[in-house]
Write a protein that holds these residues in place. Structure first.
Motif, PDB file in Angstrom:
ATOM      1  N   VAL A  85       0.836  -1.192   0.000  1.00  0.00           N
ATOM      2  CA  VAL A  85       0.000   0.000   0.000  1.00  0.00           C
ATOM      3  C   VAL A  85       0.880   1.255   0.000  1.00  0.00           C
ATOM      4  CG1 VAL A  85      -1.609   1.335   1.416  1.00  0.00           C
ATOM      5  CG2 VAL A  85      -1.970  -1.115   1.098  1.00  0.00           C
ATOM      6  N   PHE A  86       2.056   1.138   0.629  1.00  0.00           N
ATOM      7  CA  PHE A  86       2.999   2.261   0.680  1.00  0.00           C
ATOM      8  C   PHE A  86       4.118   2.122  -0.358  1.00  0.00           C
ATOM      9  CE2 PHE A  86       1.317   1.638   5.018  1.00  0.00           C
ATOM     10  CZ  PHE A  86       0.657   2.843   5.156  1.00  0.00           C
ATOM     11  N   LEU A  87       4.584   0.910  -0.593  1.00  0.00           N
ATOM     12  CA  LEU A  87       5.697   0.718  -1.528  1.00  0.00           C
ATOM     13  C   LEU A  87       5.315   1.046  -2.967  1.00  0.00           C
ATOM     14  CD1 LEU A  87       7.307  -2.586  -0.140  1.00  0.00           C
ATOM     15  CD2 LEU A  87       8.173  -0.243   0.062  1.00  0.00           C
ATOM     16  N   ILE A  88       4.004   1.014  -3.282  1.00  0.00           N
ATOM     17  CA  ILE A  88       3.571   1.347  -4.639  1.00  0.00           C
ATOM     18  C   ILE A  88       3.946   2.783  -4.993  1.00  0.00           C
ATOM     19  CG2 ILE A  88       1.276   2.150  -3.936  1.00  0.00           C
ATOM     20  CD1 ILE A  88       2.100   0.111  -7.102  1.00  0.00           C
ATOM     21  N   ASN A  89       4.146   3.617  -3.949  1.00  0.00           N
ATOM     22  CA  ASN A  89       4.518   5.015  -4.195  1.00  0.00           C
ATOM     23  C   ASN A  89       5.955   5.169  -4.683  1.00  0.00           C
ATOM     24  OD1 ASN A  89       2.052   6.139  -3.291  1.00  0.00           O
ATOM     25  ND2 ASN A  89       2.697   5.927  -1.162  1.00  0.00           N
ATOM     26  N   VAL A  90       6.807   4.200  -4.368  1.00  0.00           N
ATOM     27  CA  VAL A  90       8.238   4.356  -4.651  1.00  0.00           C
ATOM     28  C   VAL A  90       8.524   4.477  -6.150  1.00  0.00           C
ATOM     29  CG1 VAL A  90      10.523   3.321  -4.401  1.00  0.00           C
ATOM     30  CG2 VAL A  90       8.886   3.235  -2.496  1.00  0.00           C
ATOM     31  N   PRO A  91       8.066   3.537  -7.000  1.00  0.00           N
ATOM     32  CA  PRO A  91       8.348   3.716  -8.440  1.00  0.00           C
ATOM     33  C   PRO A  91       7.673   4.944  -9.035  1.00  0.00           C
ATOM     34  CG  PRO A  91       6.855   1.854  -8.076  1.00  0.00           C
ATOM     35  CD  PRO A  91       7.371   2.266  -6.736  1.00  0.00           C
ATOM     36  N   ILE A  92       6.434   5.226  -8.599  1.00  0.00           N
ATOM     37  CA  ILE A  92       5.729   6.410  -9.121  1.00  0.00           C
ATOM     38  C   ILE A  92       6.485   7.673  -8.722  1.00  0.00           C
ATOM     39  CG2 ILE A  92       3.586   7.733  -9.093  1.00  0.00           C
ATOM     40  CD1 ILE A  92       2.105   5.146  -8.468  1.00  0.00           C
ATOM     41  N   GLY A  93       6.892   7.745  -7.438  1.00  0.00           N
ATOM     42  CA  GLY A  93       7.597   8.924  -6.937  1.00  0.00           C
ATOM     43  C   GLY A  93       8.955   9.115  -7.584  1.00  0.00           C
ATOM     44  N   ALA A  94       9.669   8.012  -7.828  1.00  0.00           N
ATOM     45  CA  ALA A  94      10.990   8.105  -8.456  1.00  0.00           C
ATOM     46  C   ALA A  94      10.872   8.663  -9.874  1.00  0.00           C
ATOM     47  CB  ALA A  94      11.651   6.732  -8.481  1.00  0.00           C
ATOM     48  N   ILE A  95       9.867   8.181 -10.609  1.00  0.00           N
ATOM     49  CA  ILE A  95       9.633   8.695 -11.967  1.00  0.00           C
ATOM     50  C   ILE A  95       9.277  10.184 -11.913  1.00  0.00           C
ATOM     51  CG2 ILE A  95       8.109   8.558 -13.974  1.00  0.00           C
ATOM     52  CD1 ILE A  95       7.837   5.534 -13.374  1.00  0.00           C
ATOM     53  N   ALA A  96       8.390  10.546 -10.977  1.00  0.00           N
ATOM     54  CA  ALA A  96       7.969  11.942 -10.851  1.00  0.00           C
ATOM     55  C   ALA A  96       9.143  12.846 -10.498  1.00  0.00           C
ATOM     56  CB  ALA A  96       6.872  12.064  -9.798  1.00  0.00           C
ATOM     57  N   LEU A  97      10.066  12.357  -9.664  1.00  0.00           N
ATOM     58  CA  LEU A  97      11.215  13.159  -9.232  1.00  0.00           C
ATOM     59  C   LEU A  97      12.145  13.466 -10.397  1.00  0.00           C
ATOM     60  CD1 LEU A  97      12.287  14.382  -6.610  1.00  0.00           C
ATOM     61  CD2 LEU A  97      13.634  12.307  -6.267  1.00  0.00           C
TER      62      LEU A  97
ATOM     63  N   PHE B 274      12.707  17.195 -12.340  1.00  0.00           N
ATOM     64  CA  PHE B 274      14.024  17.814 -12.482  1.00  0.00           C
ATOM     65  C   PHE B 274      14.226  18.379 -13.887  1.00  0.00           C
ATOM     66  CE2 PHE B 274      18.540  17.585 -13.600  1.00  0.00           C
ATOM     67  CZ  PHE B 274      19.089  18.390 -12.606  1.00  0.00           C
ATOM     68  N   PHE B 275      13.778  17.640 -14.889  1.00  0.00           N
ATOM     69  CA  PHE B 275      14.000  18.053 -16.274  1.00  0.00           C
ATOM     70  C   PHE B 275      12.863  18.918 -16.836  1.00  0.00           C
ATOM     71  CE2 PHE B 275      16.695  14.233 -16.011  1.00  0.00           C
ATOM     72  CZ  PHE B 275      17.878  14.740 -16.511  1.00  0.00           C
ATOM     73  N   ALA B 276      11.643  18.752 -16.325  1.00  0.00           N
ATOM     74  CA  ALA B 276      10.488  19.390 -16.967  1.00  0.00           C
ATOM     75  C   ALA B 276      10.052  20.696 -16.333  1.00  0.00           C
ATOM     76  CB  ALA B 276       9.304  18.414 -16.984  1.00  0.00           C
ATOM     77  N   LEU B 277      10.207  20.823 -15.010  1.00  0.00           N
ATOM     78  CA  LEU B 277       9.651  22.012 -14.358  1.00  0.00           C
ATOM     79  C   LEU B 277      10.539  23.225 -14.553  1.00  0.00           C
ATOM     80  CD1 LEU B 277       8.274  20.659 -10.943  1.00  0.00           C
ATOM     81  CD2 LEU B 277       7.076  20.977 -13.121  1.00  0.00           C
ATOM     82  N   PRO B 278       9.929  24.382 -14.812  1.00  0.00           N
ATOM     83  CA  PRO B 278      10.707  25.619 -14.928  1.00  0.00           C
ATOM     84  C   PRO B 278      11.114  26.114 -13.548  1.00  0.00           C
ATOM     85  CG  PRO B 278       8.377  26.098 -15.173  1.00  0.00           C
ATOM     86  CD  PRO B 278       8.494  24.601 -15.065  1.00  0.00           C
ATOM     87  N   GLY B 279      12.263  26.757 -13.459  1.00  0.00           N
ATOM     88  CA  GLY B 279      12.733  27.329 -12.199  1.00  0.00           C
ATOM     89  C   GLY B 279      12.826  28.842 -12.305  1.00  0.00           C
ATOM     90  N   GLY B 280      13.506  29.444 -11.345  1.00  0.00           N
ATOM     91  CA  GLY B 280      13.759  30.871 -11.406  1.00  0.00           C
ATOM     92  C   GLY B 280      12.637  31.756 -10.922  1.00  0.00           C
ATOM     93  N   ASP B 281      11.647  31.191 -10.177  1.00  0.00           N
ATOM     94  CA  ASP B 281      10.544  32.029  -9.705  1.00  0.00           C
ATOM     95  C   ASP B 281      10.637  32.320  -8.216  1.00  0.00           C
ATOM     96  OD1 ASP B 281      10.102  29.423  -8.955  1.00  0.00           O
ATOM     97  OD2 ASP B 281       7.949  29.430  -9.380  1.00  0.00           O
ATOM     98  N   GLU B 282      11.815  32.059  -7.617  1.00  0.00           N
ATOM     99  CA  GLU B 282      11.962  32.282  -6.182  1.00  0.00           C
ATOM    100  C   GLU B 282      12.223  33.753  -5.854  1.00  0.00           C
ATOM    101  OE1 GLU B 282      15.890  30.772  -7.859  1.00  0.00           O
ATOM    102  OE2 GLU B 282      13.787  30.162  -7.944  1.00  0.00           O
ATOM    103  N   GLU B 283      11.898  34.131  -4.626  1.00  0.00           N
ATOM    104  CA  GLU B 283      12.169  35.462  -4.091  1.00  0.00           C
ATOM    105  C   GLU B 283      13.012  35.287  -2.829  1.00  0.00           C
ATOM    106  OE1 GLU B 283       8.603  37.778  -3.522  1.00  0.00           O
ATOM    107  OE2 GLU B 283       7.585  36.728  -5.151  1.00  0.00           O
ATOM    108  N   PRO B 284      14.340  35.218  -2.962  1.00  0.00           N
ATOM    109  CA  PRO B 284      15.219  34.872  -1.842  1.00  0.00           C
ATOM    110  C   PRO B 284      15.037  35.744  -0.606  1.00  0.00           C
ATOM    111  CG  PRO B 284      16.432  34.908  -3.912  1.00  0.00           C
ATOM    112  CD  PRO B 284      15.084  35.476  -4.190  1.00  0.00           C
TER     113      PRO B 284
ATOM    114  N   MET C 203      11.139  25.481 -20.966  1.00  0.00           N
ATOM    115  CA  MET C 203      11.536  24.082 -20.890  1.00  0.00           C
ATOM    116  C   MET C 203      13.052  23.981 -20.767  1.00  0.00           C
ATOM    117  SD  MET C 203       8.677  22.596 -21.008  1.00  0.00           S
ATOM    118  CE  MET C 203       9.283  20.912 -21.192  1.00  0.00           C
ATOM    119  N   HIS C 204      13.523  23.050 -19.921  1.00  0.00           N
ATOM    120  CA  HIS C 204      14.965  22.838 -19.764  1.00  0.00           C
ATOM    121  C   HIS C 204      15.485  21.991 -20.912  1.00  0.00           C
ATOM    122  CE1 HIS C 204      15.600  24.323 -15.549  1.00  0.00           C
ATOM    123  NE2 HIS C 204      14.283  24.284 -15.609  1.00  0.00           N
TER     124      HIS C 204
END
Length: 519
Positions: free
Chosen positions: A175-187, A191-201, A518-519
């Motif tokens: 019930v919990f381990l099913i998250n591991v492969p899904i989460g690894a793919i999402a991570l 990293f490659f798909a999401l845009p960055g640079g919108d932070e306000e330090p 896109m990166h």
């Protein structure tokens, strides 16, 4: 590469937005499925960890309280560290929590690890909504909400099916381990798909606000959740934390209107469209999530179906939502949300009202048809409501708006579940005592019903208790659906005031639409 220039006239979602949507949907699927999957594992936790029904229920309550505590910080975290960093950090924390849950050795350790999981899961939805809304722009927010709505509406339906299947073919650990492969793919995907640079330090966190709102929400929801176990709201364990939590929330409201940079900008409520959407969402979540609690219980307890079969019987609801959600999402951008929300609520009221006539042998064709009608309405309701709230926001308002909607939905869903549970158990108590006094197998059933409320620990014993008892239990479900139907009908009042024409955001094009890089 810029895939959607500022001020683009097209209402269609381009490839860049769909790429980003894939990341967000994966995270949402994990976060939402984990609530419903764990719900069907409750009897297994009772057996495996030698605990009570109340003890096992903390595996759900702990997760909910963690969500409530962390959601208010979503807007600040997104501004301070950037949505990409916060989203990836949330995925990592959720994965760590999932692995630890699978390694739990007793109910105490499981609850502690569920809290860790909840801290990660609580940020996935609000941050994901920020990412998607900024990527697509307000002109296409309806289509974006339709994409995000898939896991939000299918999670409660697919969760019982997936949970029952995993427990039957493997063990509760999955019930919990099913998250591991899904989460690894999402991570990796993030990293490659999401845009960055919108932070306000330089943005600082509102510490006083955080110390008031997060504990306030957690305490309030703790009291609300405890009402299901206590089977009443008139118990110190229920009303004391609710009162303290409400006081802290009220103190935050006063603070938010007096400080320059509050944790959550409540000045957004001056926006009449957002205010109407929040009220509509509150009533809808109370009615919908409260009623959703009863469907699988009826199939399992009254009809004697397995957990997996009960999950499959709920599938028509998801099919109906899948049909209307994409259409409503696209047309909401062009016609406004009001017409769809009103029509959807009428369909939901019809579908929920059909369950008032529940009996021990009510036709499955009739019940599945009612669920399908509900699903059609759901696809026309939840996402257009969120569209109404977010489509009129710009720039930094988007972060506060999405955080606000998620906090409201989480709180209202918990209230709805508690209210419906208390109403159902109150109606069931006289029957439970009568059954307990009857002796034999019926006494066993009555005792379980009195001790555990709706979480009857032995559905097979209920079936053995006799046709009259089962018929009375079915009638109790039907009477509780009267309340749920009334709650859905009340939602029509604030929904009537939602915009029924295309919403236009005033301001510069650069404020209205954020380029997707896109990166």
């Amino acid at each position: 590469m810029t895939t959607s220039p500022p001020g683009a006239a097209s209402d269609k979602l381009d490839r860049g937005v769909f790429v980003i949507a894939g990341v967000v949907v994966l995270g949402a699927i994990m976060s939402i499925l984990d609530v419903t999957v764990v719900s069907v594992a409750q009897p297994t936790f009772i057996t495996e960890f030698d605990t009570s029904t109340a003890g096992a229920a903390w595996s759900m309550t702990g997760y909910t309280l963690a969500l409530a505590a962390v959601i208010p910080a979503a807007s600040w975290a997104a501004s301070r560290f950037g949505t990409k960093r916060v989203y990836m950090a949330s995925l990592i924390l959720f994965l760590i929590g999932s692995i630890l849950c699978a390694l739990a050795w007793n109910i105490g350790s499981l609850v502690a690890f569920r809290v860790i999981q909840g801290f990660g899961g609580g940020l996935l939805m609000p941050i994901g909504m920020m990412i998607m809304t900024r990527a697509a722009g307000p002109e296409r927010v309806g289509s974006v909400m339709a994409v995000l709505g898939i896991p939000m509406l299918l999670g409660p339906i697919m969760g019982p099916i997936l949970g029952g299947w995993l427990i039957e073919i493997a063990s509760w650990h999955w019930v919990f381990l099913i998250n591991v492969p899904i989460g690894a793919i999402a991570l990796v995907y993030a990293f490659f798909a999401l845009p960055g640079g919108d932070e306000e330090p330089g943005k600082k966190i509102d510490v006083p606000g955080l110390l008031m709102l997060s504990p306030g929400l957690a305490l309030f929801l703790f009291g609300v959740s405890s009402s299901a176990e206590e089977q009443t709201f008139n118990a110190p364990r229920v009303y004391i934390p609710m009162i303290i939590g409400a006081i802290l929330i009220a103190m935050f409201v006063r603070h938010a209107f007096r400080t320059t940079n509050p944790l959550l900008d409540l000045r957004l409520f001056r926006n009449t469209t957002l205010r109407g959407a929040v009220i509509t969402m509150s009533l809808f979540a109370i009615a919908f999530f409260g009623a959703s609690l009863l469907y699988p219980q009826y199939f399992i307890i009254v009809r004697g179906e397995s957990t997996l079969a009960a999950g499959l019987l709920l599938a028509p609801q998801g099919l109906g939502a899948m049909l209307t959600m994409p259409i409503a999402g696209k047309l909401t951008d062009k016609m406004g949300p009001g017409k769809f929300v009103l029509g959807g609520l009428v369909l939901i009221a019809i579908g929920v009202g059909a369950f008032i006539a529940l009996g021990t042998d009510t036709s499955y064709w009739y019940l599945c048809g009612a669920l399908f009608i509900q699903g059609l309405g759901m696809g026309m309701t939840m996402m257009p409501i969120m569209t109404a709230a977010l489509a009129t926001l710009r720039g930094g308002e988007i972060a506060d708006g999405s955080t606000l909607m998620n906090a409201v939905q989480q709180t209202a869903a918990s209230i709805g579940t508690a209210v419906i549970t208390v109403i159902f158990t109150t109606m069931l108590m006289p029957l439970s005592r009568a059954v307990m006094q009857a002796g034999g197998d019926q006494a066993r059933v009555g005792k379980a019903m009195v001790e555990n409320g709706v979480n009857v620990s032995d559905p097979a014993a209920v079936q053995a208790a006799g046709a009259d008892v089962i018929s009375d239990i079915a009638s109790t479900y039907g009477n509780t659906f009267i309340v749920a139907t009334v709650l859905v009908a009340l939602t029509l009042i604030p929904a009537y005031f939602l915009p029924r024409k295309k919403m236009v955001v005033e301001g510069d094009a650069d404020e209205q639409q954020v380029p997707v890089t896109m990166h």
